[in-house]
Design a protein around this motif. Structure first.
Motif, PDB file in Angstrom:
ATOM      1  N   ARG A  25       0.805  -1.221   0.000  1.00 12.82           N
ATOM      2  CA  ARG A  25       0.000   0.000   0.000  1.00 12.82           C
ATOM      3  C   ARG A  25       0.844   1.279   0.000  1.00 12.82           C
ATOM      4  NH1 ARG A  25      -5.406  -1.222   1.731  1.00 12.82           N
ATOM      5  NH2 ARG A  25      -5.628  -3.358   2.470  1.00 12.82           N
ATOM      6  N   THR A  26       2.158   1.178  -0.108  1.00 11.41           N
ATOM      7  CA  THR A  26       2.968   2.372  -0.306  1.00 11.41           C
ATOM      8  C   THR A  26       2.839   2.811  -1.760  1.00 11.41           C
ATOM      9  OG1 THR A  26       4.909   1.044  -0.858  1.00 11.41           O
ATOM     10  CG2 THR A  26       4.599   1.631   1.467  1.00 11.41           C
ATOM     11  N   ASN A  27       3.394   3.974  -2.087  1.00  7.20           N
ATOM     12  CA  ASN A  27       3.212   4.475  -3.449  1.00  7.20           C
ATOM     13  C   ASN A  27       3.806   3.530  -4.484  1.00  7.20           C
ATOM     14  OD1 ASN A  27       4.261   6.347  -5.887  1.00  7.20           O
ATOM     15  ND2 ASN A  27       2.393   7.216  -4.998  1.00  7.20           N
ATOM     16  N   LEU A  28       5.030   3.064  -4.268  1.00  9.49           N
ATOM     17  CA  LEU A  28       5.648   2.152  -5.232  1.00  9.49           C
ATOM     18  C   LEU A  28       4.913   0.825  -5.285  1.00  9.49           C
ATOM     19  CD1 LEU A  28       7.823   1.240  -7.206  1.00  9.49           C
ATOM     20  CD2 LEU A  28       9.272   0.679  -5.246  1.00  9.49           C
ATOM     21  N   THR A  29       4.546   0.269  -4.129  1.00  6.53           N
ATOM     22  CA  THR A  29       3.901  -1.043  -4.143  1.00  6.53           C
ATOM     23  C   THR A  29       2.464  -0.966  -4.637  1.00  6.53           C
ATOM     24  OG1 THR A  29       3.353  -0.854  -1.770  1.00  6.53           O
ATOM     25  CG2 THR A  29       5.390  -1.989  -2.349  1.00  6.53           C
ATOM     26  N   MET A  30       1.808   0.186  -4.477  1.00  3.66           N
ATOM     27  CA  MET A  30       0.508   0.365  -5.130  1.00  3.66           C
ATOM     28  C   MET A  30       0.671   0.344  -6.642  1.00  3.66           C
ATOM     29  SD  MET A  30      -1.863   3.082  -3.047  1.00  3.66           S
ATOM     30  CE  MET A  30      -0.610   4.353  -2.907  1.00  3.66           C
ATOM     31  N   ALA A  31       1.739   0.965  -7.133  1.00  3.71           N
ATOM     32  CA  ALA A  31       1.988   0.953  -8.575  1.00  3.71           C
ATOM     33  C   ALA A  31       2.193  -0.474  -9.065  1.00  3.71           C
ATOM     34  CB  ALA A  31       3.203   1.806  -8.900  1.00  3.71           C
ATOM     35  N   LEU A  32       2.861  -1.293  -8.279  1.00  2.00           N
ATOM     36  CA  LEU A  32       3.102  -2.684  -8.647  1.00  2.00           C
ATOM     37  C   LEU A  32       1.834  -3.520  -8.573  1.00  2.00           C
ATOM     38  CD1 LEU A  32       6.452  -3.242  -6.721  1.00  2.00           C
ATOM     39  CD2 LEU A  32       6.199  -3.193  -9.206  1.00  2.00           C
ATOM     40  N   THR A  33       0.932  -3.168  -7.672  1.00  2.00           N
ATOM     41  CA  THR A  33      -0.301  -3.921  -7.476  1.00  2.00           C
ATOM     42  C   THR A  33      -1.186  -3.810  -8.714  1.00  2.00           C
ATOM     43  OG1 THR A  33      -0.268  -3.774  -5.071  1.00  2.00           O
ATOM     44  CG2 THR A  33      -2.425  -4.005  -6.106  1.00  2.00           C
TER      45      THR A  33
ATOM     46  N   PHE B 105       1.347   7.483  -9.431  1.00  2.01           N
ATOM     47  CA  PHE B 105       2.202   6.443  -8.879  1.00  2.01           C
ATOM     48  C   PHE B 105       3.584   6.471  -9.510  1.00  2.01           C
ATOM     49  CE2 PHE B 105      -2.202   4.785  -8.703  1.00  2.01           C
ATOM     50  CZ  PHE B 105      -2.335   4.771  -7.322  1.00  2.01           C
ATOM     51  N   SER B 106       4.457   5.684  -8.941  1.00  2.00           N
ATOM     52  CA  SER B 106       5.808   5.569  -9.470  1.00  2.00           C
ATOM     53  C   SER B 106       5.769   5.142 -10.927  1.00  2.00           C
ATOM     54  CB  SER B 106       6.594   4.540  -8.664  1.00  2.00           C
ATOM     55  OG  SER B 106       6.739   4.950  -7.328  1.00  2.00           O
ATOM     56  N   SER B 107       6.675   5.682 -11.697  1.00  2.00           N
ATOM     57  CA  SER B 107       6.717   5.371 -13.127  1.00  2.00           C
ATOM     58  C   SER B 107       7.533   4.112 -13.386  1.00  2.00           C
ATOM     59  CB  SER B 107       7.325   6.551 -13.886  1.00  2.00           C
ATOM     60  OG  SER B 107       8.647   6.798 -13.426  1.00  2.00           O
ATOM     61  N   ASP B 108       7.581   3.726 -14.651  1.00  2.00           N
ATOM     62  CA  ASP B 108       8.381   2.584 -15.104  1.00  2.00           C
ATOM     63  C   ASP B 108       7.915   1.256 -14.517  1.00  2.00           C
ATOM     64  OD1 ASP B 108      10.032   4.231 -16.682  1.00  2.00           O
ATOM     65  OD2 ASP B 108      11.209   4.766 -14.918  1.00  2.00           O
ATOM     66  N   ILE B 109       6.604   1.169 -14.240  1.00  2.00           N
ATOM     67  CA  ILE B 109       5.985  -0.072 -13.783  1.00  2.00           C
ATOM     68  C   ILE B 109       5.043  -0.548 -14.878  1.00  2.00           C
ATOM     69  CG2 ILE B 109       4.582  -1.174 -12.004  1.00  2.00           C
ATOM     70  CD1 ILE B 109       7.224  -0.056 -10.936  1.00  2.00           C
ATOM     71  N   PHE B 110       5.117  -1.823 -15.223  1.00  2.00           N
ATOM     72  CA  PHE B 110       4.336  -2.373 -16.329  1.00  2.00           C
ATOM     73  C   PHE B 110       3.671  -3.673 -15.883  1.00  2.00           C
ATOM     74  CE2 PHE B 110       7.847   0.115 -17.844  1.00  2.00           C
ATOM     75  CZ  PHE B 110       7.317   0.892 -18.856  1.00  2.00           C
ATOM     76  N   HIS B 111       2.456  -3.917 -16.393  1.00  2.00           N
ATOM     77  CA  HIS B 111       1.699  -5.103 -16.009  1.00  2.00           C
ATOM     78  C   HIS B 111       1.387  -5.980 -17.210  1.00  2.00           C
ATOM     79  CE1 HIS B 111       0.884  -2.487 -12.499  1.00  2.00           C
ATOM     80  NE2 HIS B 111       0.824  -3.629 -11.839  1.00  2.00           N
ATOM     81  N   ILE B 112       1.401  -7.286 -16.974  1.00  2.00           N
ATOM     82  CA  ILE B 112       0.982  -8.255 -17.983  1.00  2.00           C
ATOM     83  C   ILE B 112       0.010  -9.236 -17.329  1.00  2.00           C
ATOM     84  CG2 ILE B 112       3.109  -8.038 -19.322  1.00  2.00           C
ATOM     85  CD1 ILE B 112       4.001 -10.723 -18.133  1.00  2.00           C
ATOM     86  N   PRO B 113      -0.760  -9.988 -18.129  1.00  2.00           N
ATOM     87  CA  PRO B 113      -1.733 -10.932 -17.561  1.00  2.00           C
ATOM     88  C   PRO B 113      -1.046 -12.068 -16.800  1.00  2.00           C
ATOM     89  CG  PRO B 113      -2.231 -10.457 -19.859  1.00  2.00           C
ATOM     90  CD  PRO B 113      -0.882  -9.889 -19.597  1.00  2.00           C
ATOM     91  N   PHE B 114      -1.692 -12.483 -15.729  1.00  2.00           N
ATOM     92  CA  PHE B 114      -1.262 -13.642 -14.946  1.00  2.00           C
ATOM     93  C   PHE B 114      -1.994 -14.865 -15.493  1.00  2.00           C
ATOM     94  CE2 PHE B 114      -1.303 -16.560 -11.343  1.00  2.00           C
ATOM     95  CZ  PHE B 114      -0.062 -16.375 -10.753  1.00  2.00           C
ATOM     96  N   PRO B 115      -1.317 -15.980 -15.707  1.00  4.72           N
ATOM     97  CA  PRO B 115      -2.003 -17.143 -16.292  1.00  4.72           C
ATOM     98  C   PRO B 115      -3.063 -17.719 -15.360  1.00  4.72           C
ATOM     99  CG  PRO B 115       0.237 -17.721 -15.623  1.00  4.72           C
ATOM    100  CD  PRO B 115       0.116 -16.239 -15.468  1.00  4.72           C
ATOM    101  N   MET B 116      -4.289 -17.824 -15.882  1.00  5.71           N
ATOM    102  CA  MET B 116      -5.415 -18.392 -15.138  1.00  5.71           C
ATOM    103  C   MET B 116      -6.250 -19.200 -16.115  1.00  5.71           C
ATOM    104  SD  MET B 116      -6.622 -15.221 -12.680  1.00  5.71           S
ATOM    105  CE  MET B 116      -6.768 -14.063 -14.043  1.00  5.71           C
TER     106      MET B 116
END
Length: 429
Positions: free
Chosen positions: A140-148, A161-172
């Protein structure tokens, strides 16, 4: 004193952002049971969100903390260190998966551990980008919210939020996201947004916590390891919820045979005392300069003593094997319920004692039954239960019983859960 009077007092002094699931105020707790201030008993299937793996107030953990308090409570490990912290670091580096030499640092919360992983990875690689996953939760910090990888309730209203954070799908598999799909999305990210030589780290929960207790397939973690090796990327295992025997291994990454470069540890580490750790390969851990890592309360001597006792209890009481047995018990009973209600229960899944049941409408994975999940949580206390929800759509009940729970208490709690479930499902017909 009543639960309601305490809740009224709390609402006067706590902001709504730090609410509570249950207006149930704990007077005392023992192993897998809680008693509130009105004397009512509850079976705890949440264990403080996977914190009390050794149960509430395990005698050995209590004794260790008391003994340390008699000596001293704090000197700051960065000022005047102490043997109990060194011993704990020795044991955690030995317990971490893989044969590489390792080192450890201690901080206070899971979010701090994640942030320090990113700091260490960036210092080691000289790179900026971090890749995380949809549905992941890292703090719940700024960086970890960005990662969430979930907006509500964790990120809503709190940006930028912190920049340079990117998300991809998790296999389900049940939601039509295959391992191939996830790996393809990663390669697409490398082509569209972020050159792999700019990626400092990929961070992944081996079993998504808030995301719904989906386990990463072994072949996916193995593929990530190969990609990270190919491009010099640091692979971070977020084991905050899945560690310390919870999944039938000491750490969930062991199920895949993959050694991460860095890993986070918290929650089940010390039986409820606030401490977290980063454990990783020595050459990576040594990347930050002296003074670049730390914190005033990191490695509390009381928490270190409790953590050492937790490790002893896990070994002496064979709690890793017990986790497997608990998972089998829950899976068997909940799968029987699924057979009776196939249109409502999409899946029962577990890795050890990290257990989930997912609710849908009409047997359709694309129709999450969030209302049923909310109704179960809202009525759990009346049935003497503490339950937690999770899931990308909020349609999953997760079970995190103490690894010290007896079969009798587990079955009693499951009886209550089934009664609660069937009452709600029957009333909705």
């Amino acid at each position: 004193m009543t639960n309601q009077s305490l809740q009224s007092r709390k609402e006067q002094v706590f902001p709504r952002g730090q609410g509570n699931i249950y207006p149930v105020y704990v007077e005392h707790a023992k192993n897998a049971e809680i008693w509130d201030v009105e004397g009512k008993r509850y079976i705890d299937f949440g264990t403080g969100i996977a914190v009390c793996n050794t149960g509430h107030s395990h005698p050995k953990v209590v004794a260790a903390a008391k003994a340390q308090m008699d000596k001293f409570s704090h000197t700051c490990v960065m000022v005047n260190p102490y043997e109990v912290a060194v011993t704990l670091a020795e044991k955690l580096t030995a317990a971490a998966p893989g044969n590489s030499p390792k080192k450890a640092i201690f901080v206070t919360t899971g979010a701090e551990a994640v942030e320090n992983c990113v700091k260490i990875a960036r210092a080691h690689t000289g790179r900026r980008g971090v890749v995380a996953f949809n549905g992941g939760f890292h703090g719940r910090t700024n960086l970890t919210m960005a990662l969430t990888g979930k907006v509500a309730p964790y990120k809503n209203l709190f940006g930028p939020f912190s920049s340079d954070i990117f998300h991809i799908p998790f296999p389900m598999a049940h939601h039509d996201v295959t391992v191939k799909d996830s790996l393809k999305a990663l390669q697409n990210l490398f082509k569209v947004d972020l050159c792999p030589t700019d990626v400092a780290a990929i961070i992944i929960e081996p079993v998504q916590g808030e995301g719904g207790f989906y386990a990463a397939p072994p072949e996916f973690l193995q593929a990530l390891r190969e990609i990270c090796d190919q491009h010099g990327i640091v692979l971070i295992a977020d084991e905050i919820q899945s560690g310390f025997g919870r999944t039938g291994k000491m750490f969930a990454f062991e199920h895949s045979g993959v050694e991460a470069d860095l890993m986070t540890m918290a929650k089940g580490i010390a039986g409820g005392f606030p401490i977290s750790a980063v454990v990783g390969k020595s050459e990576i851990m040594d990347a930050p300069l002296p003074g670049g890592l730390g914190g005033t309360y990191g490695g509390s001597p009381v928490a270190c003593a409790a953590a050492l006792a937790v490790l002893e209890v896990i070994e002496e009481e064979n709690l890793i094997q017990r986790s497997v047995e608990i998972g089998e018990l829950f899976n068997k009973r909940l799968s029987q319920l699924q057979q009776q209600y196939p249109d409502t229960i999409l899946e029962v899944r577990n890795q050890g004692a990290m257990i989930a049941i997912e609710f849908v409408n009409n047997g359709d994975p694309e129709q999450p039954n969030t209302k049923l999940t909310q109704d179960i949580i809202a009525n759990a206390a009346q049935h003497g239960l503490v339950l937690l929800a999770c899931g990308f759509y909020g349609n999953v009940i997760r079970f995190l019983p103490a690894l010290t729970i007896s079969d009798d208490i587990a079955n009693e709690g499951l009886d209550s859960f089934i009664t609660l479930f069937e009452g709600l499902v029957g009333s909705s017909k």
